[in-house]
Design a protein around this motif. Structure first.
Motif, PDB file in Angstrom:
ATOM      1  N   SER A   1      44.078   3.468  78.651  1.00 44.92           N
ATOM      2  CA  SER A   1      45.159   3.841  77.730  1.00 44.92           C
ATOM      3  C   SER A   1      44.611   4.509  76.476  1.00 44.92           C
ATOM      4  O   SER A   1      43.414   4.471  76.183  1.00 44.92           O
ATOM      5  N   VAL A   2      45.532   5.113  75.714  1.00 40.52           N
ATOM      6  CA  VAL A   2      45.195   5.690  74.410  1.00 40.52           C
ATOM      7  C   VAL A   2      46.128   5.102  73.347  1.00 40.52           C
ATOM      8  O   VAL A   2      47.216   4.618  73.653  1.00 40.52           O
ATOM      9  N   ASN A   3      45.655   5.155  72.113  1.00 44.02           N
ATOM     10  CA  ASN A   3      46.465   4.748  70.959  1.00 44.02           C
ATOM     11  C   ASN A   3      46.595   5.964  70.039  1.00 44.02           C
ATOM     12  O   ASN A   3      45.650   6.304  69.331  1.00 44.02           O
ATOM     13  N   PRO A   4      47.755   6.629  70.033  1.00 37.92           N
ATOM     14  CA  PRO A   4      47.894   7.863  69.260  1.00 37.92           C
ATOM     15  C   PRO A   4      47.938   7.661  67.756  1.00 37.92           C
ATOM     16  O   PRO A   4      47.944   8.639  67.004  1.00 37.92           O
ATOM     17  N   PHE A   5      47.958   6.413  67.310  1.00 40.01           N
ATOM     18  CA  PHE A   5      48.074   6.133  65.874  1.00 40.01           C
ATOM     19  C   PHE A   5      46.719   5.865  65.209  1.00 40.01           C
ATOM     20  O   PHE A   5      46.654   5.668  63.999  1.00 40.01           O
ATOM     21  N   MET A   6      45.656   5.864  65.985  1.00 38.81           N
ATOM     22  CA  MET A   6      44.320   5.677  65.429  1.00 38.81           C
ATOM     23  C   MET A   6      43.785   7.004  64.897  1.00 38.81           C
ATOM     24  O   MET A   6      44.066   8.064  65.467  1.00 38.81           O
ATOM     25  N   PRO A   7      42.986   6.981  63.829  1.00 41.13           N
ATOM     26  CA  PRO A   7      42.356   8.212  63.335  1.00 41.13           C
ATOM     27  C   PRO A   7      41.473   8.841  64.414  1.00 41.13           C
ATOM     28  O   PRO A   7      40.937   8.146  65.277  1.00 41.13           O
ATOM     29  N   MET A   8      41.320  10.155  64.327  1.00 40.88           N
ATOM     30  CA  MET A   8      40.524  10.855  65.338  1.00 40.88           C
ATOM     31  C   MET A   8      39.057  10.415  65.326  1.00 40.88           C
ATOM     32  O   MET A   8      38.386  10.439  66.359  1.00 40.88           O
ATOM     33  N   GLU A   9      38.546  10.008  64.169  1.00 41.01           N
ATOM     34  CA  GLU A   9      37.184   9.493  64.117  1.00 41.01           C
ATOM     35  C   GLU A   9      37.024   8.271  65.017  1.00 41.01           C
ATOM     36  O   GLU A   9      35.991   8.099  65.673  1.00 41.01           O
ATOM     37  N   GLU A  10      38.047   7.422  65.045  1.00 41.41           N
ATOM     38  CA  GLU A  10      37.992   6.212  65.884  1.00 41.41           C
ATOM     39  C   GLU A  10      38.120   6.560  67.360  1.00 41.41           C
ATOM     40  O   GLU A  10      37.504   5.910  68.221  1.00 41.41           O
ATOM     41  N   GLN A  11      38.904   7.580  67.680  1.00 42.30           N
ATOM     42  CA  GLN A  11      39.014   8.036  69.071  1.00 42.30           C
ATOM     43  C   GLN A  11      37.648   8.523  69.563  1.00 42.30           C
ATOM     44  O   GLN A  11      37.225   8.215  70.685  1.00 42.30           O
ATOM     45  N   TYR A  12      36.980   9.275  68.708  1.00 33.36           N
ATOM     46  CA  TYR A  12      35.653   9.797  69.033  1.00 33.36           C
ATOM     47  C   TYR A  12      34.671   8.654  69.312  1.00 33.36           C
ATOM     48  O   TYR A  12      33.861   8.718  70.257  1.00 33.36           O
ATOM     49  N   LYS A  13      34.763   7.583  68.519  1.00 37.04           N
ATOM     50  CA  LYS A  13      33.860   6.440  68.690  1.00 37.04           C
ATOM     51  C   LYS A  13      34.098   5.708  70.007  1.00 37.04           C
ATOM     52  O   LYS A  13      33.162   5.160  70.598  1.00 37.04           O
ATOM     53  N   ILE A  14      35.346   5.690  70.461  1.00 31.54           N
ATOM     54  CA  ILE A  14      35.629   5.101  71.781  1.00 31.54           C
ATOM     55  C   ILE A  14      34.853   5.858  72.852  1.00 31.54           C
ATOM     56  O   ILE A  14      34.218   5.272  73.739  1.00 31.54           O
ATOM     57  N   GLY A  15      34.913   7.178  72.784  1.00 30.60           N
ATOM     58  CA  GLY A  15      34.162   7.989  73.729  1.00 30.60           C
ATOM     59  C   GLY A  15      32.666   7.766  73.610  1.00 30.60           C
ATOM     60  O   GLY A  15      31.964   7.617  74.620  1.00 30.60           O
ATOM     61  N   GLU A  16      32.180   7.720  72.377  1.00 31.46           N
ATOM     62  CA  GLU A  16      30.748   7.506  72.138  1.00 31.46           C
ATOM     63  C   GLU A  16      30.247   6.219  72.777  1.00 31.46           C
ATOM     64  O   GLU A  16      29.139   6.163  73.317  1.00 31.46           O
ATOM     65  N   ALA A  17      31.069   5.184  72.712  1.00 33.45           N
ATOM     66  CA  ALA A  17      30.665   3.881  73.260  1.00 33.45           C
ATOM     67  C   ALA A  17      30.430   3.950  74.766  1.00 33.45           C
ATOM     68  O   ALA A  17      29.672   3.145  75.319  1.00 33.45           O
ATOM     69  N   LEU A  18      31.056   4.908  75.430  1.00 35.75           N
ATOM     70  CA  LEU A  18      30.969   4.990  76.895  1.00 35.75           C
ATOM     71  C   LEU A  18      29.955   6.014  77.390  1.00 35.75           C
ATOM     72  O   LEU A  18      29.871   6.269  78.596  1.00 35.75           O
TER      73      LEU A  18
END
Length: 253
Positions: free
Chosen positions: A130-147
């Motif tokens: 899933s995605v959370n559209p209310f999180m800042p884009m920096e946090e979205q990027y970090k989700i990807g980085e973790a994987l």
């Protein structure tokens, strides 16, 4: 080591279309045979990052209406992988990112329409997230980085969404509408130069951003895929348009 991808999934009827974009998806995927596929889909929203942990074959979700009846009969009989779902959860937790597992939800069209074109045999395990559209884009990027470590195990990460996503602006025209092209031009330039600071603030800096992205659930997968990428130089793989503002854009990270 596999790259990560951002793929615009278009409308669900794309599975029956024959155009330069569907031809590209089929041709590109013939070169990559991953062990498993992780898909962040714009059509599954949750406050907490939720990972599908299906043990068996997914059900189909037809999350749209008004399309030809044959589309509602289409099946993509992909299997899940609880083992890889746990691996994803562990990687997120290692970076302090909260997540949970889901053992029931089926595949939505943000996942199955592109995979139907890319891997029609449905032989590769799929983990939908899933995605959370209310999180800042920096946090979205970090989700990807973790994987990022998944690439070393031949697990393909796909962000499935769209750049321009304003269905009220679709038009019966052959050429792309200028404002949509200008928005994508800005994104492509910033991505190719890895200008993360400006990308994270795209809503304030990109031309026509509010018009192109009235709601952010479809662009979030772009930032996640960008974060999980392995390449020093992102590569634009494909760009075309339909109905004036429907972007068919694919990036390799």
């Amino acid at each position: 080591m596999l790259p990560s991808l951002f793929i615009c999934h278009g409308g669900p009827s794309i599975v029956f279309e024959k155009n330069e974009y569907t031809a590209f998806l089929k041709e590109y995927s013939s070169k990559i045979k991953p062990k498993a596929i992780v898909v962040f889909t714009a059509h599954w929203e949750n406050e907490i990052t939720t990972i599908s942990s299906i043990n068996g074959v997914y059900d189909m979700i037809y999350d749209f209406y008004g399309f030809p009846k044959e589309l509602y009969a289409l099946k993509y009989l992909a299997k899940g992988s609880p083992e890889i779902a746990l691996k994803v959860k562990s990687l997120l937790e290692n970076k302090g990112i909260e997540s949970c597992l889901d053992e029931k939800r089926g595949l939505d069209h943000g996942t199955w329409d592109i995979l139907y074109l890319m891997y029609p045999e449905a032989e590769i395990p799929v983990i939908q997230i899933s995605v959370n559209p209310f999180m800042p884009m920096e946090e979205q990027y970090k989700i990807g980085e973790a994987l990022k470590p998944l690439a070393k195990e031949d697990i393909l990460i796909i962000g499935s969404g769209s750049t321009v996503h304003n269905l009220s602006t679709l038009a019966d025209v052959k050429e792309p509408i200028r404002w949509a092209v200008e928005f994508d031009d800005w994104l492509v330039e910033k991505i190719e130069n890895k200008n993360l600071e400006e990308l994270f603030s795209y809503q304030n800096l990109a031309p026509h951003a509010k018009l192109a992205v009235p709601r952010e659930e479809h662009i979030v997968p772009l930032f996640i895929a960008l974060g999980s990428g392995q390449k020093k130089e992102p590569k634009l793989l494909h760009r075309s348009y339909n109905f004036g503002t429907l972007t068919y854009l694919a990036f390799e990270f």
